[in-house]
Design a protein around this motif. Structure first.
Motif, PDB file in Angstrom:
ATOM      1  N   THR A  48       1.708  15.723  -4.418  1.00  0.00           N
ATOM      2  CA  THR A  48       0.498  16.109  -5.144  1.00  0.00           C
ATOM      3  C   THR A  48       0.297  15.215  -6.355  1.00  0.00           C
ATOM      4  N   VAL A  49      -0.905  14.654  -6.466  1.00  0.00           N
ATOM      5  CA  VAL A  49      -1.252  13.838  -7.631  1.00  0.00           C
ATOM      6  C   VAL A  49      -1.640  14.777  -8.763  1.00  0.00           C
ATOM      7  N   SER A  50      -1.030  14.565  -9.934  1.00  0.00           N
ATOM      8  CA  SER A  50      -1.309  15.442 -11.083  1.00  0.00           C
ATOM      9  C   SER A  50      -2.084  14.749 -12.191  1.00  0.00           C
ATOM     10  N   GLU A  51      -2.063  13.409 -12.225  1.00  0.00           N
ATOM     11  CA  GLU A  51      -2.751  12.699 -13.303  1.00  0.00           C
ATOM     12  C   GLU A  51      -2.958  11.248 -12.902  1.00  0.00           C
ATOM     13  N   ILE A  52      -4.110  10.692 -13.296  1.00  0.00           N
ATOM     14  CA  ILE A  52      -4.364   9.262 -13.129  1.00  0.00           C
ATOM     15  C   ILE A  52      -4.793   8.678 -14.459  1.00  0.00           C
ATOM     16  N   GLU A  53      -4.463   7.408 -14.659  1.00  0.00           N
ATOM     17  CA  GLU A  53      -4.842   6.734 -15.903  1.00  0.00           C
ATOM     18  C   GLU A  53      -5.053   5.257 -15.600  1.00  0.00           C
ATOM     19  N   PHE A  54      -6.109   4.677 -16.175  1.00  0.00           N
ATOM     20  CA  PHE A  54      -6.356   3.246 -16.021  1.00  0.00           C
ATOM     21  C   PHE A  54      -6.163   2.578 -17.374  1.00  0.00           C
ATOM     22  N   ALA A  55      -5.222   1.646 -17.446  1.00  0.00           N
ATOM     23  CA  ALA A  55      -4.949   0.915 -18.686  1.00  0.00           C
ATOM     24  C   ALA A  55      -4.348  -0.434 -18.334  1.00  0.00           C
ATOM     25  N   ASP A  56      -4.702  -1.445 -19.095  1.00  0.00           N
ATOM     26  CA  ASP A  56      -4.162  -2.795 -18.904  1.00  0.00           C
ATOM     27  C   ASP A  56      -4.343  -3.294 -17.471  1.00  0.00           C
ATOM     28  N   VAL A 105       0.839  -1.199   0.000  1.00  0.00           N
ATOM     29  CA  VAL A 105       0.000   0.000   0.000  1.00  0.00           C
ATOM     30  C   VAL A 105       0.871   1.245   0.000  1.00  0.00           C
ATOM     31  N   LEU A 106       0.482   2.201  -0.834  1.00  0.00           N
ATOM     32  CA  LEU A 106       1.109   3.514  -0.856  1.00  0.00           C
ATOM     33  C   LEU A 106       0.042   4.560  -0.591  1.00  0.00           C
ATOM     34  N   VAL A 107       0.273   5.429   0.396  1.00  0.00           N
ATOM     35  CA  VAL A 107      -0.630   6.540   0.692  1.00  0.00           C
ATOM     36  C   VAL A 107       0.035   7.821   0.208  1.00  0.00           C
ATOM     37  N   LEU A 108      -0.675   8.565  -0.641  1.00  0.00           N
ATOM     38  CA  LEU A 108      -0.187   9.850  -1.144  1.00  0.00           C
ATOM     39  C   LEU A 108      -1.016  10.961  -0.512  1.00  0.00           C
ATOM     40  N   GLU A 109      -0.373  11.838   0.234  1.00  0.00           N
ATOM     41  CA  GLU A 109      -1.046  12.950   0.910  1.00  0.00           C
ATOM     42  C   GLU A 109      -0.385  14.244   0.472  1.00  0.00           C
ATOM     43  N   LYS A 110      -1.184  15.206  -0.014  1.00  0.00           N
ATOM     44  CA  LYS A 110      -0.593  16.446  -0.541  1.00  0.00           C
ATOM     45  C   LYS A 110      -0.148  17.419   0.536  1.00  0.00           C
ATOM     46  N   GLU A 111      -0.730  17.328   1.736  1.00  0.00           N
ATOM     47  CA  GLU A 111      -0.380  18.247   2.814  1.00  0.00           C
ATOM     48  C   GLU A 111       0.710  17.638   3.691  1.00  0.00           C
ATOM     49  N   PRO A 112       1.415  18.472   4.442  1.00  0.00           N
ATOM     50  CA  PRO A 112       2.333  17.899   5.428  1.00  0.00           C
ATOM     51  C   PRO A 112       1.531  17.144   6.481  1.00  0.00           C
ATOM     52  N   GLY A 113       2.116  16.137   7.073  1.00  0.00           N
ATOM     53  CA  GLY A 113       1.403  15.284   8.014  1.00  0.00           C
ATOM     54  C   GLY A 113       0.825  15.987   9.215  1.00  0.00           C
ATOM     55  N   ASP A 114       1.437  17.090   9.655  1.00  0.00           N
ATOM     56  CA  ASP A 114       0.946  17.773  10.845  1.00  0.00           C
ATOM     57  C   ASP A 114       0.093  18.993  10.513  1.00  0.00           C
ATOM     58  N   ASN A 115      -0.434  19.045   9.300  1.00  0.00           N
ATOM     59  CA  ASN A 115      -1.237  20.187   8.865  1.00  0.00           C
ATOM     60  C   ASN A 115      -2.561  20.242   9.628  1.00  0.00           C
ATOM     61  N   ARG A 116      -2.912  21.422  10.128  1.00  0.00           N
ATOM     62  CA  ARG A 116      -4.187  21.605  10.817  1.00  0.00           C
ATOM     63  C   ARG A 116      -5.316  21.629   9.791  1.00  0.00           C
ATOM     64  N   LYS A 117      -6.401  20.951  10.113  1.00  0.00           N
ATOM     65  CA  LYS A 117      -7.552  20.894   9.222  1.00  0.00           C
ATOM     66  C   LYS A 117      -8.772  21.443   9.959  1.00  0.00           C
ATOM     67  N   PRO A 118      -9.558  22.287   9.295  1.00  0.00           N
ATOM     68  CA  PRO A 118     -10.779  22.753   9.958  1.00  0.00           C
ATOM     69  C   PRO A 118     -11.745  21.588  10.116  1.00  0.00           C
ATOM     70  N   CYS A 119     -12.076  21.276  11.354  1.00  0.00           N
ATOM     71  CA  CYS A 119     -12.910  20.115  11.622  1.00  0.00           C
ATOM     72  C   CYS A 119     -13.470  20.262  13.029  1.00  0.00           C
ATOM     73  N   GLY A 120     -14.714  19.904  13.212  1.00  0.00           N
ATOM     74  CA  GLY A 120     -15.302  19.942  14.539  1.00  0.00           C
ATOM     75  C   GLY A 120     -14.642  18.969  15.498  1.00  0.00           C
ATOM     76  N   GLY A 121     -14.136  17.860  14.972  1.00  0.00           N
ATOM     77  CA  GLY A 121     -13.374  16.927  15.779  1.00  0.00           C
ATOM     78  C   GLY A 121     -14.170  15.894  16.537  1.00  0.00           C
ATOM     79  N   GLY A 122     -15.481  15.839  16.340  1.00  0.00           N
ATOM     80  CA  GLY A 122     -16.290  14.847  17.037  1.00  0.00           C
ATOM     81  C   GLY A 122     -16.158  13.472  16.386  1.00  0.00           C
ATOM     82  N   VAL A 123     -15.881  12.457  17.200  1.00  0.00           N
ATOM     83  CA  VAL A 123     -15.732  11.093  16.712  1.00  0.00           C
ATOM     84  C   VAL A 123     -16.532  10.161  17.612  1.00  0.00           C
TER      85      VAL A 123
END
Length: 195
Positions: free
Chosen positions: A118-126, A29-47
């Motif tokens: 940052t992901v710039s393009e995706i393609e599905f082939a073969d 598995v590869l996870v691609l995240e465009k923001e730095p890992g410690d980036n603050r995100k606007p979120c109510g935070g309820g879980v």
């Protein structure tokens, strides 16, 4: 070109959870995240504590606060207090902590995490997905779009976004003590609420 069983675009809770379970079950598995890992995100935070059933590890290091009481008001007036009767109180998390915690758990079981990518393009082939980023090109049998409300992947696949509305977020630090209360105010903001 590096190849994986699955590429996940987005390292938030959904992407990190998918990465954890796939990697734990032996998938590359590869996870691609465009923001730095410690980036603050606007979120109510309820879980909901019910999510604990999806994990085989303790989530408490990522929980900032456990809430036992709610207060509802209408335009700041007429309070209605409710004590939660659930076995476990509602959890409050800070996304920059919660997301990194889940990603670290995914990495512990073998997922590769790349932030600032940052992901710039995706393609599905073969029968394979090719994903081009600002750093390199990778491929996988499966592609998971977990890149949020403004999903690049969804746009590339022609998935029409839902109706968007503008919102503002303001986080104010508080020291609630042991008997934390969440306040919900309705009616003060058109098409929204304050909490």
């Amino acid at each position: 070109m590096a190849t994986y069983d699955c590429i996940i675009v987005g390292g938030g809770p959904a992407g990190a959870t998918a990465a954890y379970h796939l990697a734990k079950n032996g998938r590359s598995v590869l996870v691609l995240e465009k923001e730095p890992g410690d980036n603050r995100k606007p979120c109510g935070g309820g879980v909901s504590p019910a999510i604990a059933q999806w994990f085989d590890f303790d989530l408490s290091p990522a929980i900032s606060l456990k809430v036992k009481r709610l207060r509802y008001t209408w335009k700041g007036e007429d309070p209605v207090d409710v004590r939660l009767q659930t076995a476990e109180p509602m959890w409050m998390v800070r996304r920059e902590v919660f997301d990194l915690f889940l990603l670290a758990k995914a990495a512990e079981v073998g997922a590769e995490i790349r932030d600032n990518t940052t992901v710039s393009e995706i393609e599905f082939a073969d029968d394979r997905w090719t994903v081009r980023t600002d750093k390199d090109t990778v491929s996988a049998t499966y592609l998971v779009a977990a890149d949020g409300a403004n999903s690049f992947i969804a746009r590339e696949l022609g998935i029409k976004p839902g109706k968007l509305r503008q919102a503002a977020a303001l986080e104010v630090p508080a020291n609630p003590g042991d008997d934390a209360t969440i306040n919900f105010d309705l009616g003060s903001i058109k098409n929204g609420f304050i909490w």
